[in-house]
Design a protein around this motif. Structure first.
Motif, mmCIF file in Angstrom:
data_model
loop_
_atom_site.group_PDB
_atom_site.id
_atom_site.type_symbol
_atom_site.label_atom_id
_atom_site.label_comp_id
_atom_site.label_asym_id
_atom_site.label_seq_id
_atom_site.Cartn_x
_atom_site.Cartn_y
_atom_site.Cartn_z
ATOM 1 N N ARG A 473 0.831 -1.208 0.000
ATOM 2 C CA ARG A 473 0.000 0.000 0.000
ATOM 3 C C ARG A 473 0.866 1.258 0.000
ATOM 4 O O ARG A 473 0.628 2.212 -0.755
ATOM 5 C CB ARG A 473 -0.930 -0.016 1.211
ATOM 6 C CG ARG A 473 -1.878 1.176 1.245
ATOM 7 C CD ARG A 473 -2.734 1.165 2.495
ATOM 8 N NE ARG A 473 -3.789 0.126 2.404
ATOM 9 C CZ ARG A 473 -3.809 -0.973 3.142
ATOM 10 N NH1 ARG A 473 -2.827 -1.207 4.008
ATOM 11 N NH2 ARG A 473 -4.789 -1.842 3.014
ATOM 12 N N GLU A 474 1.920 1.250 0.841
ATOM 13 C CA GLU A 474 2.775 2.434 0.951
ATOM 14 C C GLU A 474 3.588 2.659 -0.324
ATOM 15 O O GLU A 474 3.737 3.800 -0.784
ATOM 16 C CB GLU A 474 3.706 2.268 2.146
ATOM 17 C CG GLU A 474 2.974 2.263 3.485
ATOM 18 C CD GLU A 474 3.885 1.840 4.629
ATOM 19 O OE1 GLU A 474 5.060 1.514 4.344
ATOM 20 O OE2 GLU A 474 3.426 1.817 5.785
ATOM 21 N N VAL A 475 4.129 1.574 -0.896
ATOM 22 C CA VAL A 475 4.953 1.713 -2.094
ATOM 23 C C VAL A 475 4.114 2.169 -3.280
ATOM 24 O O VAL A 475 4.531 3.027 -4.074
ATOM 25 C CB VAL A 475 5.674 0.387 -2.397
ATOM 26 C CG1 VAL A 475 6.367 0.440 -3.744
ATOM 27 C CG2 VAL A 475 6.696 0.087 -1.315
ATOM 28 N N LEU A 476 2.926 1.620 -3.411
ATOM 29 C CA LEU A 476 2.044 2.039 -4.506
ATOM 30 C C LEU A 476 1.649 3.501 -4.339
ATOM 31 O O LEU A 476 1.599 4.261 -5.316
ATOM 32 C CB LEU A 476 0.818 1.141 -4.557
ATOM 33 C CG LEU A 476 1.058 -0.289 -5.067
ATOM 34 C CD1 LEU A 476 -0.167 -1.166 -4.795
ATOM 35 C CD2 LEU A 476 1.375 -0.279 -6.569
ATOM 36 N N ALA A 477 1.399 3.882 -3.093
ATOM 37 C CA ALA A 477 1.056 5.292 -2.851
ATOM 38 C C ALA A 477 2.226 6.196 -3.196
ATOM 39 O O ALA A 477 2.053 7.285 -3.764
ATOM 40 C CB ALA A 477 0.628 5.480 -1.396
ATOM 41 N N ALA A 478 3.432 5.755 -2.842
ATOM 42 C CA ALA A 478 4.607 6.560 -3.169
ATOM 43 C C ALA A 478 4.788 6.707 -4.665
ATOM 44 O O ALA A 478 5.331 7.706 -5.147
ATOM 45 C CB ALA A 478 5.845 5.929 -2.560
ATOM 46 N N ALA A 479 4.332 5.730 -5.418
ATOM 47 C CA ALA A 479 4.415 5.787 -6.877
ATOM 48 C C ALA A 479 3.236 6.524 -7.495
ATOM 49 O O ALA A 479 3.133 6.603 -8.724
ATOM 50 C CB ALA A 479 4.496 4.372 -7.442
ATOM 51 N N GLY A 480 2.340 7.035 -6.655
ATOM 52 C CA GLY A 480 1.196 7.774 -7.153
ATOM 53 C C GLY A 480 0.050 6.904 -7.586
ATOM 54 O O GLY A 480 -0.799 7.335 -8.373
ATOM 55 N N ALA A 481 -0.026 5.680 -7.104
ATOM 56 C CA ALA A 481 -1.100 4.762 -7.477
ATOM 57 C C ALA A 481 -2.010 4.520 -6.293
ATOM 58 O O ALA A 481 -1.565 4.468 -5.139
ATOM 59 C CB ALA A 481 -0.524 3.434 -7.971
ATOM 60 N N ALA A 482 -3.302 4.380 -6.578
ATOM 61 C CA ALA A 482 -4.272 4.054 -5.539
ATOM 62 C C ALA A 482 -4.338 2.546 -5.364
ATOM 63 O O ALA A 482 -4.435 1.808 -6.348
ATOM 64 C CB ALA A 482 -5.645 4.613 -5.919
ATOM 65 N N ALA A 483 -4.286 2.083 -4.129
ATOM 66 C CA ALA A 483 -4.326 0.647 -3.841
ATOM 67 C C ALA A 483 -5.645 0.301 -3.170
ATOM 68 O O ALA A 483 -6.022 0.910 -2.164
ATOM 69 C CB ALA A 483 -3.161 0.262 -2.956
ATOM 70 N N GLU A 484 -6.355 -0.649 -3.751
ATOM 71 C CA GLU A 484 -7.581 -1.166 -3.154
ATOM 72 C C GLU A 484 -7.307 -2.600 -2.717
ATOM 73 O O GLU A 484 -7.140 -3.491 -3.545
ATOM 74 C CB GLU A 484 -8.734 -1.120 -4.165
ATOM 75 C CG GLU A 484 -9.033 0.286 -4.681
ATOM 76 C CD GLU A 484 -10.117 0.275 -5.755
ATOM 77 O OE1 GLU A 484 -10.772 -0.785 -5.908
ATOM 78 O OE2 GLU A 484 -10.294 1.296 -6.429
ATOM 79 N N ILE A 485 -7.231 -2.817 -1.423
ATOM 80 C CA ILE A 485 -6.812 -4.116 -0.892
ATOM 81 C C ILE A 485 -7.926 -4.701 -0.042
ATOM 82 O O ILE A 485 -8.443 -4.041 0.869
ATOM 83 C CB ILE A 485 -5.529 -3.980 -0.057
ATOM 84 C CG1 ILE A 485 -4.399 -3.373 -0.915
ATOM 85 C CG2 ILE A 485 -5.086 -5.330 0.494
ATOM 86 C CD1 ILE A 485 -3.118 -3.107 -0.161
ATOM 87 N N THR A 486 -8.290 -5.946 -0.356
ATOM 88 C CA THR A 486 -9.314 -6.669 0.391
ATOM 89 C C THR A 486 -8.744 -8.003 0.838
ATOM 90 O O THR A 486 -8.198 -8.755 0.014
ATOM 91 C CB THR A 486 -10.572 -6.910 -0.470
ATOM 92 O OG1 THR A 486 -11.053 -5.650 -0.948
ATOM 93 C CG2 THR A 486 -11.663 -7.591 0.356
ATOM 94 N N VAL A 487 -8.856 -8.313 2.113
ATOM 95 C CA VAL A 487 -8.371 -9.584 2.661
ATOM 96 C C VAL A 487 -9.529 -10.280 3.344
ATOM 97 O O VAL A 487 -10.133 -9.739 4.278
ATOM 98 C CB VAL A 487 -7.224 -9.364 3.660
ATOM 99 C CG1 VAL A 487 -6.747 -10.705 4.205
ATOM 100 C CG2 VAL A 487 -6.075 -8.621 3.013
ATOM 101 N N SER A 488 -9.889 -11.480 2.878
ATOM 102 C CA SER A 488 -10.993 -12.257 3.448
ATOM 103 C C SER A 488 -10.494 -13.655 3.776
ATOM 104 O O SER A 488 -10.837 -14.646 3.107
ATOM 105 C CB SER A 488 -12.172 -12.325 2.465
ATOM 106 O OG SER A 488 -12.611 -11.036 2.116
ATOM 107 N N THR A 489 -9.639 -13.732 4.752
ATOM 108 C CA THR A 489 -9.112 -15.024 5.188
ATOM 109 C C THR A 489 -9.086 -15.071 6.699
ATOM 110 O O THR A 489 -9.058 -14.030 7.370
ATOM 111 C CB THR A 489 -7.682 -15.252 4.673
ATOM 112 O OG1 THR A 489 -6.801 -14.352 5.331
ATOM 113 C CG2 THR A 489 -7.583 -15.064 3.168
ATOM 114 N N GLY A 490 -9.092 -16.279 7.219
ATOM 115 C CA GLY A 490 -8.836 -16.457 8.634
ATOM 116 C C GLY A 490 -7.339 -16.547 8.865
ATOM 117 O O GLY A 490 -6.533 -16.265 7.966
#
Length: 606
Positions: A473-490
């Motif tokens: 998330r941080e690296v993509l933001a630093a590159a000017g990209a929006a990150a949409e991250i979804t985690v659905s695991t136990g």
């Protein structure tokens, strides 16, 4: 099976020697009591040869064998065909080096003195000494080579393990000096104000280039294990030569008992036979040895006593088994044994059946000795060479693993350092507060890179999915990209967590390297015993799509982790990668080189 076959050869030879000794006793008219007395030292000899005993037990067995071998003298005196071969074997097997040689010489001196005191003829004394030497050397050589085969088979992976550890330590020192030094300087520069941050960013890019160069070198440059392995074991060559010389000496001594003049014919022939056995590449060697070994085929063979050569026939049997293929080799063996029987029953003096059987057993012992020592010697060389080949292969695997981890683990981290350092520099004027936060996280990222370097050189890469999600998330933001991250695991097993973290890290690296990304969607779900990672990004041109390399990259990584991966372009300039793993990937259950029985991962690049 190889150690068993090697041991079987020794036991067969031992059994045939026992048969020869029993047949000799029967031929000399021993009674049942004398035969039993002659055999009482055999069981402790078998026990001595059965396994490697501690010193106290080994020496106790030798003392028991010596005592039991001397027991018949107390009961029947010297009126039996005594031969202290069990003592010779025990001394040679139980002791080593000069001690064994000295004790063996003392034994031969005792045989000589005993024969002279008993009033035996010179020929009988020489025969007894020759037979003692031969039997001792035969069992010693087979026992030693069988032990070498066993040890090499048991420890065939040990050299690979040691070579891998050596290479790991060497690369560890190299990387800690170069890459570790770069990371320390980067950390220092980050504390030196605006100019220091610029230097840190430049140094991170230079360090990244060095890492990629080192990774390429590790893949292409090999490092052979030390040493080139054994040549043909000396004991095999020396014993064959020793027994051959003993038999030739016995043959010459027999001829001398008939006529000293005939030695002028016998000695050159015997020397020629021994010489031919020592010249393995002579094309017609087998034919030449046959002509010299069986003088009955000569015109004028009446010049040489027929039985002067029978002790050499077994060597011809062994050489035929080595040089000829079945059924030709078996035809030769049967022919030689049959000739021995025919001559024993037709030429004077006609031999009793027991002595003929003893001669046949002696032929088989010597033939088996030639065949067994040659084959076992070759087997030892092959096994030892295989140890070095396994070591070279293990070292090569370790270098490839190090190259992958350098490229993908540290390469990603240093790319992130450079990228986020540039972002911090751009924010210094516009948003000093956020710039300060970026610099603080940047220092943590450099510290994490140093810890990852230690994990790479230690061969125990541990990545955590939660941490990689935050970093992505941080690296993509630093590159000017929006990150949409979804985690659905136990909660995930450690192996699954490491596998997903590794693929996610490499995926984000590829997104940044091969696209002008503005939006990246990362979705991680668990269903039906599978964990699926999907990474979709925009900004991809067809020409920018990287071509997979066989044996490397994300696809190879997924296969090693027991999963599967698919990737391809989507309409609208998007790219999608889908990786699926079982909830406990088998491929991450141990270190790739087998050195450490711990979970680890090998990372590739796409």
């Amino acid at each position: 099976m190889q150690p068993r076959v090697a041991r079987a050869m020794m036991w067969i030879a031992l059994g045939l020697i026992v048969v020869v000794r029993l047949l000799s006793g029967i031929a000399h008219g021993w009674g049942a009591g004398a035969l039993l007395l002659a055999m009482v030292s055999y069981p402790p000899l078998v026990a001595l040869l059965w396994r490697s005993w501690p010193g106290r037990v080994r020496y106790g067995l030798v003392a028991l064998i010596v005592g039991l071998a001397a027991l018949p003298f107390a009961v029947v005196g010297t009126g039996w065909d005594w031969l202290p071969w069990t003592v010779a074997v025990a001394v040679l097997v139980a002791f080593r080096g000069r001690t064994a040689a000295a004790l063996f010489a003392v034994l031969l001196g005792a045989v000589l003195a005993g024969g002279l005191l008993a009033g035996d003829s010179a020929a009988d004394v020489l025969w007894r000494m020759t037979a003692t030497v031969n039997d001792g050397l035969i069992i010693l050589s087979l026992h030693t080579l069988a032990g070498m085969v066993r040890d090499l088979t048991t420890a065939r992976g040990e050299l690979a393990r040691l070579a891998t550890l050596r290479e790991r330590l060497r690369l560890d020192g190299e990387l800690r000096d170069v890459v570790g030094g770069d990371l320390r300087v980067i950390a220092e520069r980050l504390s030196g104000g605006l100019g220091g941050v610029r230097e840190a960013v430049d140094l991170a890019r230079r360090a990244l280039a060095r890492i990629r160069e080192a990774a390429a070198n590790y893949r292409t440059a090999g490092m052979a294990a030390h040493g080139a392995g054994l040549g043909s074991p000396r004991i095999a060559r020396f014993v064959l030569l020793g027994v051959l010389l003993m038999q030739a000496t016995a043959a010459a001594a027999y001829v001398a008992t008939v006529s000293v003049v005939q030695l002028f014919v016998a000695v050159p022939v015997l020397v020629s036979i021994v010489t031919l056995y020592l010249v393995p590449h002579f094309r017609y060697r087998l034919v030449a040895i046959a002509v010299l070994t069986f003088p009955l085929v000569w015109p004028g063979s009446f010049l040489v006593p027929a039985w002067g050569w029978d002790g050499m026939w077994g060597f011809f049997i062994g050489l035929s088994l080595l040089r000829l293929r079945p059924p030709a080799s078996w035809v030769v063996v049967v022919s030689v044994l049959g000739l021995h029987v025919v001559l024993g029953r037709t030429l004077p003096p006609v031999l009793p059946p027991a002595l003929i059987a003893m001669s046949l057993a002696s032929d088989l012992i010597l033939g088996g000795l030639v065949y067994s020592l040659t084959r076992l010697g070759e087997l030892v060389v092959v096994l030892d060479r295989a140890r070095y080949e396994l070591a070279d292969e293990a070292v090569a695997r370790e270098r490839v693993r190090m190259a992958r981890d350098l490229h993908d683990v540290l390469g990603f981290s240093l790319s992130a350092v450079a990228l986020r350092g540039e972002l911090a520099l751009r924010l210094l004027d516009r948003d000093p507060g956020r710039a300060a936060a970026e610099l603080a996280s940047l220092r943590e990222l450099v510290g994490r890179s140093a810890r990852e370097l230690a994990m790479i050189t230690d061969g125990r890469i541990r990545l955590q999915l939660a941490q990689e999600i935050d970093t992505a998330r941080e690296v993509l933001a630093a590159a000017g990209a929006a990150a949409e991250i979804t985690v659905s695991t136990g909660p995930l097993a450690r192996q699954a967590d490491t596998a997903l973290a590794a693929v996610l890290r490499e995926s984000v690296t590829n997104v940044l390297r091969h696209s002008r990304v503005r939006t990246c969607v990362i979705d991680i779900v668990e269903e039906g015993g599978l964990v699926r990672l999907t990474v979709t990004n925009d900004g991809v041109a067809v020409a920018d799509v990287p071509q997979p390399q066989e044996g490397l990259g994300l696809a190879s990584m997924a296969v090693r982790a027991g999963g599967r991966l698919r990737a391809g372009t989507l309409p609208g300039g998007r790219f999608e990668l889908v990786a699926e793993f079982g909830s406990d990937p088998a491929g991450f259950g141990g270190d790739a080189d087998g050195v450490d029985a711990v979970a680890g991962t090998e990372l590739g690049h796409r």
